[in-house]
Design an enzyme around this catalytic site. Sequence first.
Site, PDB file in Angstrom:
ATOM      1  N   SER A  95      -0.403  -8.489   8.462  1.00 22.49           N
ATOM      2  CA  SER A  95       0.740  -9.001   9.197  1.00 22.49           C
ATOM      3  C   SER A  95       1.848  -7.945   9.263  1.00 22.49           C
ATOM      4  O   SER A  95       1.618  -6.825   9.701  1.00 22.49           O
ATOM      5  CB  SER A  95       1.219 -10.311   8.557  1.00 22.49           C
ATOM      6  OG  SER A  95       2.149 -10.979   9.374  1.00 22.49           O
ATOM      7  N   ASP A 217      -4.553 -16.794  17.101  1.00 20.83           N
ATOM      8  CA  ASP A 217      -3.549 -16.496  16.084  1.00 20.83           C
ATOM      9  C   ASP A 217      -2.177 -16.775  16.686  1.00 20.83           C
ATOM     10  O   ASP A 217      -1.744 -16.065  17.602  1.00 20.83           O
ATOM     11  CB  ASP A 217      -3.672 -15.024  15.651  1.00 20.83           C
ATOM     12  CG  ASP A 217      -2.721 -14.634  14.535  1.00 20.83           C
ATOM     13  OD1 ASP A 217      -1.777 -15.390  14.258  1.00 20.83           O
ATOM     14  OD2 ASP A 217      -2.927 -13.548  13.941  1.00 20.83           O
ATOM     15  N   HIS A 245      -3.892 -16.720  11.066  1.00 21.79           N
ATOM     16  CA  HIS A 245      -3.215 -15.447  10.834  1.00 21.79           C
ATOM     17  C   HIS A 245      -3.611 -14.775   9.517  1.00 21.79           C
ATOM     18  O   HIS A 245      -3.118 -13.690   9.220  1.00 21.79           O
ATOM     19  CB  HIS A 245      -1.692 -15.682  10.853  1.00 21.79           C
ATOM     20  CG  HIS A 245      -0.878 -14.432  10.915  1.00 21.79           C
ATOM     21  ND1 HIS A 245      -1.016 -13.482  11.918  1.00 21.79           N
ATOM     22  CD2 HIS A 245       0.106 -13.959  10.081  1.00 21.79           C
ATOM     23  CE1 HIS A 245      -0.158 -12.497  11.701  1.00 21.79           C
ATOM     24  NE2 HIS A 245       0.529 -12.756  10.598  1.00 21.79           N
TER      25      HIS A 245
END
Length: 267
Positions: A95, A217, A245
């Site tokens: 991320s 996502d 995610h």
Amino acid sequence: MDIARRNNITVTGNPRGRTVVLAHGFGCDQNMWRLTVPALARDHRVVLFDYVGSGRSELSAFTEDRYASLDGYARDVVEVCEELDLRDAVLVGHSVSAMVGVLAADAAPERIGALVMVAPSPRYVDDEGYRGGFSAEDIDELLGSLEANYLGWSSTMAPIIMGNPERPELGAELTNSFCATDPDIARVFARTTFLSDSRDDLRTVRVPTLVLECTEDVIAPREVGAFVHQAIPGSRLITLKATGHCPQLSAPEATNEAILDFLASLR
């Protein structure tokens, strides 16, 4: 300063193998990699850490001035690498840590020799000619809700971010991770994450790079993965058979296989 203690550094795996550094995302800690570590540890030296303000790091070391930009988190990464005297390590960033990894590799190219970007996003807010997945109003509402009631926000948002509603235990785990984070620290990290724009920084990448995206996502839609791939010459883009995610938790086998294949290609 004792960096190993400050960032709760853990080292495991094969001491003779190439070093892989695993960097967690917002609201998480190194435990998010527990299903990845065993796959890497046989042939690689594996380094885990918590950003200051996360997990079992030294919370007293957190300052808003430092961590109000991604550069502060990149400094954490570089200082962890310096503490262990790492050379040519592979940084796996999940991320927001994918972009932190870009900054760290640019700041300390002798320390980081390759990047794996798991569900990356250089900018979360839509812009002209760019789809980040959120309008500016969306982000304002998200941050306002987080700051008004962090625990309530975590309970609502974590399952959405995780995806995989048929596996509620995954959403519950992410909720618990979010809720374990100090709300004041989470507020700073959230603003740093969701208001960042690292698109220009992608141009600095000069190391082998793997981009991993999921089929669905809500945080990093596939247009983002395509953008990152196109912005980094020579990068490899893989769409995992995974949703949500956090594929390292929802689809660890596919995620680990992609990372291991990339590591093998570096030899």
